[in-house]
Design an enzyme around this catalytic site. Structure first.
Site, mmCIF file in Angstrom:
data_model
loop_
_atom_site.group_PDB
_atom_site.id
_atom_site.type_symbol
_atom_site.label_atom_id
_atom_site.label_comp_id
_atom_site.label_asym_id
_atom_site.label_seq_id
_atom_site.Cartn_x
_atom_site.Cartn_y
_atom_site.Cartn_z
ATOM 1 N N ASP A 1 42.589 53.064 52.347
ATOM 2 C CA ASP A 1 43.510 52.718 51.253
ATOM 3 C C ASP A 1 44.715 51.962 51.792
ATOM 4 O O ASP A 1 45.094 52.135 52.946
ATOM 5 C CB ASP A 1 44.020 54.003 50.586
ATOM 6 C CG ASP A 1 43.146 54.435 49.434
ATOM 7 O OD1 ASP A 1 42.106 53.797 49.195
ATOM 8 O OD2 ASP A 1 43.508 55.418 48.765
ATOM 9 N N LYS B 1 44.129 50.443 46.352
ATOM 10 C CA LYS B 1 44.121 50.952 44.968
ATOM 11 C C LYS B 1 45.541 51.250 44.501
ATOM 12 O O LYS B 1 45.834 52.321 43.999
ATOM 13 C CB LYS B 1 43.275 52.231 44.866
ATOM 14 C CG LYS B 1 41.826 51.934 44.667
ATOM 15 C CD LYS B 1 41.084 52.960 43.843
ATOM 16 C CE LYS B 1 41.603 53.134 42.448
ATOM 17 N NZ LYS B 1 41.675 51.942 41.616
ATOM 18 N N MET C 1 54.425 58.413 41.678
ATOM 19 C CA MET C 1 54.168 57.204 40.869
ATOM 20 C C MET C 1 55.155 57.089 39.713
ATOM 21 O O MET C 1 54.778 56.716 38.602
ATOM 22 C CB MET C 1 52.720 57.223 40.340
ATOM 23 C CG MET C 1 51.696 57.082 41.456
ATOM 24 S SD MET C 1 50.000 57.240 40.890
ATOM 25 C CE MET C 1 49.747 59.005 40.981
HETATM 26 N N1 SAH Z 1 47.136 61.308 47.664
HETATM 27 C C1 SAH Z 1 48.514 60.914 47.893
HETATM 28 C C2 SAH Z 1 49.197 60.414 46.641
HETATM 29 C C3 SAH Z 1 48.592 59.141 46.077
HETATM 30 S S1 SAH Z 1 49.424 58.606 44.625
HETATM 31 C C4 SAH Z 1 49.271 62.116 48.486
HETATM 32 O O1 SAH Z 1 48.744 63.231 48.504
HETATM 33 O O2 SAH Z 1 50.398 61.918 48.946
HETATM 34 C C5 SAH Z 1 50.542 57.429 45.310
HETATM 35 C C6 SAH Z 1 51.961 57.914 45.145
HETATM 36 O O3 SAH Z 1 52.262 58.872 46.149
HETATM 37 C C7 SAH Z 1 53.005 56.827 45.327
HETATM 38 O O4 SAH Z 1 53.186 56.084 44.144
HETATM 39 C C8 SAH Z 1 54.227 57.657 45.657
HETATM 40 O O5 SAH Z 1 54.782 58.252 44.508
HETATM 41 C C9 SAH Z 1 53.621 58.760 46.512
HETATM 42 N N2 SAH Z 1 53.696 58.451 47.942
HETATM 43 C C10 SAH Z 1 52.680 58.318 48.800
HETATM 44 N N3 SAH Z 1 53.114 58.075 50.055
HETATM 45 C C11 SAH Z 1 54.471 58.074 49.977
HETATM 46 C C12 SAH Z 1 55.511 57.910 50.929
HETATM 47 N N4 SAH Z 1 55.255 57.688 52.230
HETATM 48 N N5 SAH Z 1 56.796 57.977 50.508
HETATM 49 C C13 SAH Z 1 57.077 58.214 49.212
HETATM 50 N N6 SAH Z 1 56.122 58.375 48.265
HETATM 51 C C14 SAH Z 1 54.843 58.314 48.638
#
Ligand code: SAH
Length: 251
Positions: free
Chosen positions: A38, A59, A171
């Site tokens: 991803d 994605k 998000m």
């Molecule tokens: N599966 C992932 C989330 C995917 S949805 C998890 O468990 O973290 C994607 C969202 O995750 C982004 O829009 C943001 O809100 C958050 N996100 C993922 N990585 C991030 C990061 N390094 N810093 C801040 N927000 C993050």
């Protein structure tokens, strides 16, 4: 030519810093013939997959991305050819990661799949930022919520405000004005809030304010996705000076 069926590892790569990948993820990557990665995941993790062909399958909400159905079909096709497939997602594969859909698709196709959990951004990013999301006596729990639902409907912000839990919003940046307005109307205008963009990475940026001021503070700082919005008294404990240093990339 008949070959033995391959297998799939559904891997969570953690919140951003490539050192926050688990040992199990490293071992699974070492077995991989092909890695589907991803766009939230730092390419530095690929050093653990020296044998693998790499297929990027972005994605990201709102941007050009590979359709979910296509990704599922691709994984099935590769596994049927006998390949060991590492499907690598940001954070944890089952937290807003659509990992559940991929597991169902693989089960329907009769393909063996192992899930390798990862540190979800909603836990790892606030922690590295010095925010203990369930600090005793301050927060009775934590609620993970997304502002982005397929049907376009947002969550019931007034009900969430009443829970007394820390709110960690994934998000949320596209809707930050509406979220802050709804939570302010529900009585949380003075509650501490943080926006942390690209948490735990070398590109991390953040603002801390109150709910009433957080949307304007984030706009003024030019913050965007991927970012978390964290709301609750626990945000007061954020101490940027004590943050663990993320891994620096070699030049
Ligand atoms: N599966 C992932 C989330 C995917 S949805 C998890 O468990 O973290 C994607 C969202 O995750 C982004 O829009 C943001 O809100 C958050 N996100 C993922 N990585 C991030 C990061 N390094 N810093 C801040 N927000 C993050």
């Amino acid at each position: 030519m008949r070959r033995e069926a391959g297998k799939v590892y559904l891997i969570g790569a953690g919140p951003g810093d490539p050192e926050l990948v688990t040992l199990k993820a490293v071992r699974a990557l070492g077995h991989a013939d092909v890695v589907l990665i991803d766009d939230l995941v730092d390419r530095a993790v690929l050093v653990h997959a020296p044998r693998a062909r790499v297929v990027p399958v972005g994605k990201r909400g709102g941007c050009k991305s590979t359709p979910q159905r296509f990704i599922e079909k691709l994984i099935v096709r590769l596994a049927r050819r006998g390949q060991v497939v590492a499907r690598v997602k940001g954070g944890d594969p089952f937290v807003f990661g659509r990992g559940g859909e991929e597991v169902l698709a693989l089960a329907a196709a009769g393909i063996e799949c192992s899930v390798v959990p990862g540190i979800t951004a909603g836990v790892g990013v606030p922690a590295a930022f010095g925010i203990p999301v369930t600090h005793r006596d301050i927060a009775r729990g934590v609620t993970f919520v997304t502002a982005h639902a397929r049907d376009g409907a947002g969550p019931d912000w007034a009900a969430l405000a009443r829970t007394g839990t820390t709110l960690v919003i994934y998000m949320g940046m596209q809707h930050i004005n509406a979220i802050a307005a709804a939570l302010s109307a529900a009585g949380l205008a003075a509650m501490p809030a943080a926006v942390i963009e690209r948490g735990t990475t070398v590109d991390e940026r953040s603002v801390v304010d109150c709910v009433g001021g957080i949307a304007e503070a984030a706009r003024a700082a030019g913050l965007g996705s991927p970012a978390l919005i964290v709301i609750g008294e626990v945000v007061r404990m954020a101490r940027s000076s004590e943050r663990a240093q993320p891994l620096r990339r070699q030049a």
